[in-house]
Design an enzyme around this catalytic site. Structure first.
Site, PDB file in Angstrom:
ATOM      1  N   CYS A  76     -99.656 -78.160  -4.074  1.00 17.99           N
ATOM      2  CA  CYS A  76    -101.034 -77.633  -3.741  1.00 17.99           C
ATOM      3  C   CYS A  76    -101.035 -76.198  -3.918  1.00 17.99           C
ATOM      4  CB  CYS A  76    -101.674 -78.140  -2.739  1.00 17.99           C
ATOM      5  SG  CYS A  76    -103.180 -77.904  -2.470  1.00 17.99           S
ATOM      6  N   GLY A 103     -72.587 -72.321 -17.338  1.00 15.20           N
ATOM      7  CA  GLY A 103     -73.818 -72.195 -17.913  1.00 15.20           C
ATOM      8  C   GLY A 103     -74.905 -71.325 -17.694  1.00 15.20           C
ATOM      9  N   THR A 104     -74.660 -70.148 -17.202  1.00 16.88           N
ATOM     10  CA  THR A 104     -75.769 -69.124 -16.741  1.00 16.88           C
ATOM     11  C   THR A 104     -75.391 -67.775 -17.370  1.00 16.88           C
ATOM     12  OG1 THR A 104     -76.812 -68.321 -15.107  1.00 16.88           O
ATOM     13  CG2 THR A 104     -74.556 -68.713 -14.486  1.00 16.88           C
ATOM     14  N   ARG A 110     -93.002 -78.876 -21.450  1.00 13.74           N
ATOM     15  CA  ARG A 110     -91.506 -78.910 -21.119  1.00 13.74           C
ATOM     16  C   ARG A 110     -91.353 -80.428 -20.501  1.00 13.74           C
ATOM     17  NH1 ARG A 110     -90.382 -73.382 -18.014  1.00 13.74           N
ATOM     18  NH2 ARG A 110     -88.454 -74.316 -17.702  1.00 13.74           N
ATOM     19  N   HIS A 135     -84.864 -72.534  -8.076  1.00 15.08           N
ATOM     20  CA  HIS A 135     -86.106 -72.417  -9.060  1.00 15.08           C
ATOM     21  C   HIS A 135     -87.218 -73.591  -8.990  1.00 15.08           C
ATOM     22  CE1 HIS A 135     -83.491 -69.124 -10.928  1.00 15.08           C
ATOM     23  NE2 HIS A 135     -83.957 -68.675  -9.769  1.00 15.08           N
ATOM     24  N   CYS A 172    -105.406 -81.552  -5.724  1.00 15.61           N
ATOM     25  CA  CYS A 172    -104.593 -82.211  -4.887  1.00 15.61           C
ATOM     26  C   CYS A 172    -105.082 -83.411  -4.081  1.00 15.61           C
ATOM     27  CB  CYS A 172    -104.482 -80.923  -3.676  1.00 15.61           C
ATOM     28  SG  CYS A 172    -103.636 -81.572  -2.234  1.00 15.61           S
ATOM     29  N   ASP A 183     -85.048 -78.948 -14.468  1.00 15.29           N
ATOM     30  CA  ASP A 183     -84.899 -80.068 -15.478  1.00 15.29           C
ATOM     31  C   ASP A 183     -84.892 -81.426 -14.467  1.00 15.29           C
ATOM     32  OD1 ASP A 183     -82.106 -78.973 -17.019  1.00 15.29           O
ATOM     33  OD2 ASP A 183     -82.079 -80.233 -15.261  1.00 15.29           O
TER      34      ASP A 183
HETATM   35  C1  BV8 Z   1     -87.302 -63.282  -6.510  1.00  9.49           C
HETATM   36  C2  BV8 Z   1     -88.195 -70.995 -13.585  1.00  9.49           C
HETATM   37  C3  BV8 Z   1     -87.864 -62.011  -4.676  1.00  9.49           C
HETATM   38  C4  BV8 Z   1     -89.313 -70.706 -14.507  1.00  9.49           C
HETATM   39  C5  BV8 Z   1     -87.096 -69.131 -13.500  1.00  9.49           C
HETATM   40  C6  BV8 Z   1     -83.061 -58.408  -7.615  1.00  9.49           C
HETATM   41  C7  BV8 Z   1     -83.273 -59.059  -6.630  1.00  9.49           C
HETATM   42  C8  BV8 Z   1     -84.493 -59.930  -6.491  1.00  9.49           C
HETATM   43  C9  BV8 Z   1     -85.303 -60.107  -7.593  1.00  9.49           C
HETATM   44  C10 BV8 Z   1     -85.084 -59.369  -8.773  1.00  9.49           C
HETATM   45  C11 BV8 Z   1     -83.894 -58.411  -8.639  1.00  9.49           C
HETATM   46  N1  BV8 Z   1     -83.926 -57.933 -10.109  1.00  9.49           N
HETATM   47  C12 BV8 Z   1     -85.021 -58.415 -10.859  1.00  9.49           C
HETATM   48  C13 BV8 Z   1     -85.638 -59.268 -10.047  1.00  9.49           C
HETATM   49  C14 BV8 Z   1     -86.770 -59.894 -10.505  1.00  9.49           C
HETATM   50  C15 BV8 Z   1     -86.467 -61.270 -11.023  1.00  9.49           C
HETATM   51  C16 BV8 Z   1     -85.486 -61.297 -12.091  1.00  9.49           C
HETATM   52  O1  BV8 Z   1     -84.463 -61.557 -11.679  1.00  9.49           O
HETATM   53  N2  BV8 Z   1     -85.442 -60.875 -13.186  1.00  9.49           N
HETATM   54  C17 BV8 Z   1     -84.371 -60.743 -14.073  1.00  9.49           C
HETATM   55  C18 BV8 Z   1     -85.069 -61.332 -15.647  1.00  9.49           C
HETATM   56  C19 BV8 Z   1     -84.098 -59.288 -14.433  1.00  9.49           C
HETATM   57  N3  BV8 Z   1     -86.169 -62.326 -10.071  1.00  9.49           N
HETATM   58  C20 BV8 Z   1     -87.143 -62.916  -9.642  1.00  9.49           C
HETATM   59  O2  BV8 Z   1     -88.438 -62.643  -9.871  1.00  9.49           O
HETATM   60  C21 BV8 Z   1     -86.998 -63.800  -8.623  1.00  9.49           C
HETATM   61  N4  BV8 Z   1     -87.685 -63.836  -7.378  1.00  9.49           N
HETATM   62  O3  BV8 Z   1     -86.119 -62.711  -6.331  1.00  9.49           O
HETATM   63  O4  BV8 Z   1     -88.006 -63.063  -5.315  1.00  9.49           O
HETATM   64  C22 BV8 Z   1     -88.607 -61.085  -5.184  1.00  9.49           C
HETATM   65  C23 BV8 Z   1     -89.773 -61.206  -5.659  1.00  9.49           C
HETATM   66  C24 BV8 Z   1     -90.500 -60.019  -6.305  1.00  9.49           C
HETATM   67  C25 BV8 Z   1     -89.811 -58.690  -6.498  1.00  9.49           C
HETATM   68  C26 BV8 Z   1     -88.638 -58.578  -6.033  1.00  9.49           C
HETATM   69  C27 BV8 Z   1     -87.976 -59.728  -5.312  1.00  9.49           C
HETATM   70  C28 BV8 Z   1     -87.046 -65.422  -9.211  1.00  9.49           C
HETATM   71  C29 BV8 Z   1     -86.238 -65.758 -10.173  1.00  9.49           C
HETATM   72  C30 BV8 Z   1     -86.995 -67.386 -10.754  1.00  9.49           C
HETATM   73  C31 BV8 Z   1     -87.298 -67.146 -12.117  1.00  9.49           C
HETATM   74  N5  BV8 Z   1     -87.647 -68.621 -12.574  1.00  9.49           N
HETATM   75  N6  BV8 Z   1     -87.254 -70.172 -14.087  1.00  9.49           N
HETATM   76  C32 BV8 Z   1     -89.072 -71.540 -15.620  1.00  9.49           C
HETATM   77  O5  BV8 Z   1     -88.188 -72.191 -15.755  1.00  9.49           O
HETATM   78  O6  BV8 Z   1     -89.860 -71.436 -16.500  1.00  9.49           O
HETATM   79  S1  BV8 Z   1     -85.645 -68.010 -13.845  1.00  9.49           S
HETATM   80  C33 BV8 Z   1     -85.086 -68.758 -15.638  1.00  9.49           C
HETATM   81  O7  BV8 Z   1     -84.008 -68.225 -15.876  1.00  9.49           O
HETATM   82  C34 BV8 Z   1     -84.529 -70.214 -15.227  1.00  9.49           C
HETATM   83  O8  BV8 Z   1     -84.719 -70.715 -14.112  1.00  9.49           O
HETATM   84  C35 BV8 Z   1     -83.017 -70.265 -15.705  1.00  9.49           C
HETATM   85  O9  BV8 Z   1     -82.274 -70.936 -14.984  1.00  9.49           O
HETATM   86  C36 BV8 Z   1     -82.762 -68.642 -15.252  1.00  9.49           C
HETATM   87  C37 BV8 Z   1     -81.586 -68.043 -15.350  1.00  9.49           C
HETATM   88  O10 BV8 Z   1     -81.136 -68.283 -16.653  1.00  9.49           O
HETATM   89  P1  BV8 Z   1     -79.893 -69.273 -17.274  1.00  9.49           P
HETATM   90  O11 BV8 Z   1     -80.145 -70.507 -16.297  1.00  9.49           O
HETATM   91  O12 BV8 Z   1     -78.865 -68.283 -16.968  1.00  9.49           O
HETATM   92  O13 BV8 Z   1     -80.425 -69.679 -18.707  1.00  9.49           O
HETATM   93  P2  BV8 Z   1     -80.029 -68.650 -19.923  1.00  9.49           P
HETATM   94  O14 BV8 Z   1     -80.707 -69.293 -21.236  1.00  9.49           O
HETATM   95  O15 BV8 Z   1     -80.335 -67.116 -19.631  1.00  9.49           O
HETATM   96  O16 BV8 Z   1     -78.544 -68.692 -20.265  1.00  9.49           O
HETATM   97  C38 BV8 Z   1     -77.992 -69.964 -20.635  1.00  9.49           C
HETATM   98  C39 BV8 Z   1     -76.453 -69.558 -20.747  1.00  9.49           C
HETATM   99  O17 BV8 Z   1     -75.816 -70.980 -20.920  1.00  9.49           O
HETATM  100  C40 BV8 Z   1     -75.951 -68.546 -21.385  1.00  9.49           C
HETATM  101  O18 BV8 Z   1     -74.750 -67.841 -20.783  1.00  9.49           O
HETATM  102  C41 BV8 Z   1     -75.132 -69.433 -22.535  1.00  9.49           C
HETATM  103  O19 BV8 Z   1     -73.928 -68.447 -23.530  1.00  9.49           O
HETATM  104  C42 BV8 Z   1     -74.814 -70.562 -21.899  1.00  9.49           C
HETATM  105  N7  BV8 Z   1     -74.441 -71.678 -22.571  1.00  9.49           N
HETATM  106  C43 BV8 Z   1     -75.186 -72.038 -23.963  1.00  9.49           C
HETATM  107  N8  BV8 Z   1     -74.599 -73.489 -24.382  1.00  9.49           N
HETATM  108  C44 BV8 Z   1     -73.812 -73.869 -23.167  1.00  9.49           C
HETATM  109  C45 BV8 Z   1     -73.647 -72.695 -22.119  1.00  9.49           C
HETATM  110  N9  BV8 Z   1     -72.827 -72.947 -21.093  1.00  9.49           N
HETATM  111  C46 BV8 Z   1     -72.242 -74.036 -21.153  1.00  9.49           C
HETATM  112  N10 BV8 Z   1     -72.397 -75.039 -22.033  1.00  9.49           N
HETATM  113  C47 BV8 Z   1     -73.134 -74.884 -22.999  1.00  9.49           C
HETATM  114  N11 BV8 Z   1     -73.003 -75.973 -23.937  1.00  9.49           N
END
Ligand code: BV8
Length: 241
Positions: free
Chosen positions: A130, A188-189, A73, A122, A148, A107
């Site tokens: 490390c 954009g989320t 990436r 994130h 590290c 990014d």
């Molecule tokens: C955590 C880094 C405590 C890695 C990423 C409730 C509370 C707490 C946690 C949870 C919960 N429910 C579920 C969870 C667990 C989990 C979660 O949310 N899972 C989801 C899938 C259900 N959350 C976690 O694990 C978080 N940790 O809360 O810690 C904890 C721990 C354990 C258990 C409980 C609690 C950590 C989350 C971080 C994960 N890491 N990224 C990597 O990049 O590889 S998240 C990843 O998704 C990216 O960071 C990204 O940013 C993020 C969200 O996605 P989006 O940015 O929205 O991107 P996406 O592609 O989905 O959508 C793009 C959008 O843009 C679309 O709407 C599209 O229409 C639009 N678009 C397209 N083109 C355009 C546009 N908009 C404008 N202009 C355009 N041109």
């Protein structure tokens, strides 16, 4: 492309004292950064959905595989640049008494466009950390060290993977700013990842005017006061006109 911005939003933009912006992968889409979802699919790497390869479990099980994914990436990102949405959001930081930019993106394009004090919920793909002493290492100007430089232990991407805690204090700070803001943009989320996706609700509950910019509707759209259907690079530069 001419976008219709409501008179209400223009007035609120002109009067705002405390503004919070939450961005996701969509703000970088026009820079060529692939989004994770949308278009009916999710990002897949070597047959693994990105929620699997980008997970704390995978890091524990197979750190080299996670590094291969993030090295790839960084390679893709090296040739990409901020788009008009990043530059306009960077300009906004001078337009209000208080401005907070919170991003889910890893990014670094907001910083490349001139945004400062970016709250990176994130982490950042250009940093390694490390696994033992947590010493950080900037990879934007140099290759990834084998271990590290401080204690010799294994390095990991300084990115929050699924199932991992967010950086200490990052969400709490973002939520405190959301609870005080009078204008909140959600740009954009897909609003599927928590706790980041909870922030616009915090702003709304505190009485802020919430505006979403996205070509598609999201689970947050009904919560927003205004939804501007369109691409960030086309819409965002027209909001403050
Ligand atoms: C955590 C880094 C405590 C890695 C990423 C409730 C509370 C707490 C946690 C949870 C919960 N429910 C579920 C969870 C667990 C989990 C979660 O949310 N899972 C989801 C899938 C259900 N959350 C976690 O694990 C978080 N940790 O809360 O810690 C904890 C721990 C354990 C258990 C409980 C609690 C950590 C989350 C971080 C994960 N890491 N990224 C990597 O990049 O590889 S998240 C990843 O998704 C990216 O960071 C990204 O940013 C993020 C969200 O996605 P989006 O940015 O929205 O991107 P996406 O592609 O989905 O959508 C793009 C959008 O843009 C679309 O709407 C599209 O229409 C639009 N678009 C397209 N083109 C355009 C546009 N908009 C404008 N202009 C355009 N041109």
């Amino acid at each position: 492309m001419q976008i219709s911005i409501s008179a209400e939003l223009r007035q609120r933009f002109a009067d705002a004292q405390r503004v919070l912006v939450l961005t996701g992968a969509g703000v970088s889409a026009e820079s060529g950064v692939p989004t994770f979802r949308g278009g009916g699919g999710t990002a897949v790497w070597k047959g693994m959905p990105f929620e699997v390869i980008s997970s704390g479990q995978m890091l524990e099980r197979n750190l080299p595989a996670v590094w291969e994914w993030f090295d790839y990436r960084r390679g893709v990102l090296e040739a990409l640049h901020p788009n008009p949405a990043h530059y306009e959001i960077a300009r906004w930081q001078e337009c209000f008494p208080e401005f907070t930019l919170v991003t889910q993106n890893v990014d670094g394009l907001h910083q490349k466009a001139g945004s400062q004090n970016v709250v990176e919920l994130h982490g950042n793909v250009w940093r390694a950390r490390c696994t033992v002493c947590r010493l950080g290492h900037d990879m934007s100007q140099s290759a990834r060290p084998e271990s590290c430089p401080g204690c010799g232990n294994a390095l990991r991407p300084d990115v929050v993977l699924f199932g991992e805690m967010l950086p200490p204090g990052a969400y709490e700070f973002a939520a405190s700013r959301a609870a005080q803001c009078d204008l909140c943009f959600v740009i954009g989320t897909s609003a599927l990842v928590y706790p980041a996706a909870a922030l616009p609700g915090v702003a709304r509950s505190a009485g802020a005017y919430v505006c979403e910019v996205n070509p598609e509707r999201t689970p947050l759209s009904d919560l927003c006061d205004e939804v501007i259907t369109g691409k960030a690079g086309e819409v965002v530069p027209q909001i403050g006109l």
